[in-house]
Design an enzyme around this catalytic site. Structure first.
Site, short mmCIF file in Angstrom:
data_model
loop_
_atom_site.label_atom_id
_atom_site.label_comp_id
_atom_site.label_asym_id
_atom_site.label_seq_id
_atom_site.Cartn_x
_atom_site.Cartn_y
_atom_site.Cartn_z
N HIS A 1 62.69 35.38 17.12
CA HIS A 1 61.47 35.13 15.92
C HIS A 1 59.73 35.24 16.05
O HIS A 1 59.82 34.47 17.65
CB HIS A 1 62.22 34.04 15.07
N ASP B 1 59.64 31.92 17.83
CA ASP B 1 59.83 31.64 19.45
C ASP B 1 59.68 32.15 20.09
O ASP B 1 59.25 31.31 21.50
CB ASP B 1 61.26 32.47 19.30
C1 GLO Z 1 70.50 33.70 8.26
C2 GLO Z 1 69.80 34.77 9.70
C3 GLO Z 1 69.37 34.58 10.03
C4 GLO Z 1 68.02 35.78 10.95
C5 GLO Z 1 67.47 35.25 12.02
C6 GLO Z 1 66.75 37.08 12.56
O1 GLO Z 1 71.41 33.53 7.66
O2 GLO Z 1 71.08 35.62 9.80
O3 GLO Z 1 69.55 33.85 11.19
O4 GLO Z 1 69.99 36.47 11.08
O5 GLO Z 1 66.90 34.96 11.38
O6 GLO Z 1 66.01 37.10 11.13
#
Ligand code: GLO
Ligand code: MG
Length: 347
Positions: A49, A52
């Site tokens: 993210h 992150d």
């Molecule tokens: C939630 C999503 C989340 C995304 C992550 C990357 O349901 O799967 O985990 O994959 O934020 O964008």
């Protein structure tokens, strides 16, 4: 060839076990401790993210954000890790309460777009050309509160702004039908890909398929993958599993339905997924009951299951399958698959 796949996960996949009904049950691992786990478990790719990469991102100046991103890149290089993508986290700030790109307040929408464009720059600093858009709050709690046709144009406009900001960036839409919203605006692969074609450069807009999201939409993950592959737009996957239509579970890959997992690996194999550099990404959560010192097992096991299923796909008796298909004897085909998954030889 065995071993041709490269695996990734996000630092949020190592977590403290909190759920909506209870507090964390495991102490956190620091970001750098998490990075050290990747290699140990046989992973090379890191999904990020934006925050992150730069925690509390909104508190820093543009120059500082990029400086911090460069530090993370240096650390990745030291550890021989590679950034797969950056995803703008558009669901925690107060300005995204009513949605980000589709908020009814234009100031919120401006914030979401600015933050997304910044995520593009962060992606470049950490060495990747992919942005993942999980459109967490683009949807409605109350249908009458928003206009879904207008919302689609707003999402497309936001993507266009990212595409214009960097001529080499690619956008991967990660569709999900619900949670946190009741009804999401881009719930399935079909919606994501249709939206991609509305953008200024559809060649740079594709999709990431998450198994649990497909299941929550009542669809089969391997069909969702195949649909994107048919458009040459499957640029990422979030493999995991899901037990029926309930909250998003992010269980270890294959842990609920091994055959469904086999079908996902099979469709990836058949369409040469990974050969253009795509990663096998996981998005899995450790069970709340897991002790801290063994709270990486879900990652290791998901990867292992994937690799075992690659073997299963490669050793599947395709000529026998083709014979059954030619004879329209699908009962036979069904049993052929079950016996193969059970490790039984031909009769
Ligand atoms: C939630 C999503 C989340 C995304 C992550 C990357 O349901 O799967 O985990 O994959 O934020 O964008
Ligand atoms: Mg995901």
């Amino acid at each position: 060839m065995p071993g041709k796949y490269r695996f990734s996960f996000g630092p949020w996949n190592i977590h403290e076990g909190a759920d909506p009904f209870g507090p964390p049950v495991r102490e956190s691992f620091a970001f750098d401790e998490k990075l050290k786990v990747y290699k140990q478990l046989g992973f090379q790719g890191v999904q990020f993210h934006d925050d992150d990469v730069v925690p509390s991102i909104d508190r820093y100046s543009h120059t500082d954000v990029l400086k911090k991103a460069r530090e993370v890149k240096r650390r990745l290089d030291e550890l021989e890790l590679v950034a797969e993508f950056v995803a703008p986290r558009l669901w925690e700030d107060a300005r995204t309460t009513d949605g980000a790109y589709t908020s009814n307040d234009s100031r919120d929408r401006d914030y979401a777009i600015e933050r997304s464009v910044r995520a593009v720059e962060i992606a470049r600093e950490v060495g990747c050309d992919r942005i993942v858009l999980w459109l967490a709050r683009e949807g409605s709690y109350l249908r009458e509160a928003k206009d879904p046709a207008r919302a689609l144009s707003q999402i497309v406009e936001a993507i266009n702004r990212m595409l214009a900001a960097d001529r080499g960036i690619r956008i991967l839409i990660e569709p999900k039908p619900n949670e946190p919203m009741d009804q999401a605006f881009l719930p399935t692969m079909g919606h994501a890909i249709a939206a991609a074609y509305l953008t200024d450069d559809p060649t740079r807009v594709g999709a990431l398929m998450e198994s649990a999201h497909a299941i929550l939409a009542g669809l089969d993950p391997s069909d969702e993958m195949a649909f994107a592959l048919g458009h040459r737009k499957l640029w990422g996957v979030h493999l995991n599993d899901q037990n029926g239509l309930k909250y998003d579970q992010d269980k270890a890959f294959g842990s609920v339905d091994l055959r469904r997992a086999f079908d996902q690996v099979r469709v990836l194999e058949r369409h040469n997924y990974g050969q253009a550099g795509e990663w096998v990404g996981l998005d899995v959560k450790a069970m709340r009951t897991q002790r801290r010192d063994v709270s990486f097992a879900h990652l290791k096991h998901s990867k292992e299951t994937f690799e075992l299923l690659v073997e299963k796909v490669r050793t599947f008796d395709e000529p026998a399958a083709q014979r059954s298909i030619a004879e329209r004897n699908y009962e036979e085909l069904d049993q052929l698959i079950l016996r193969h998954l059970l490790g039984l030889r031909e009769r």
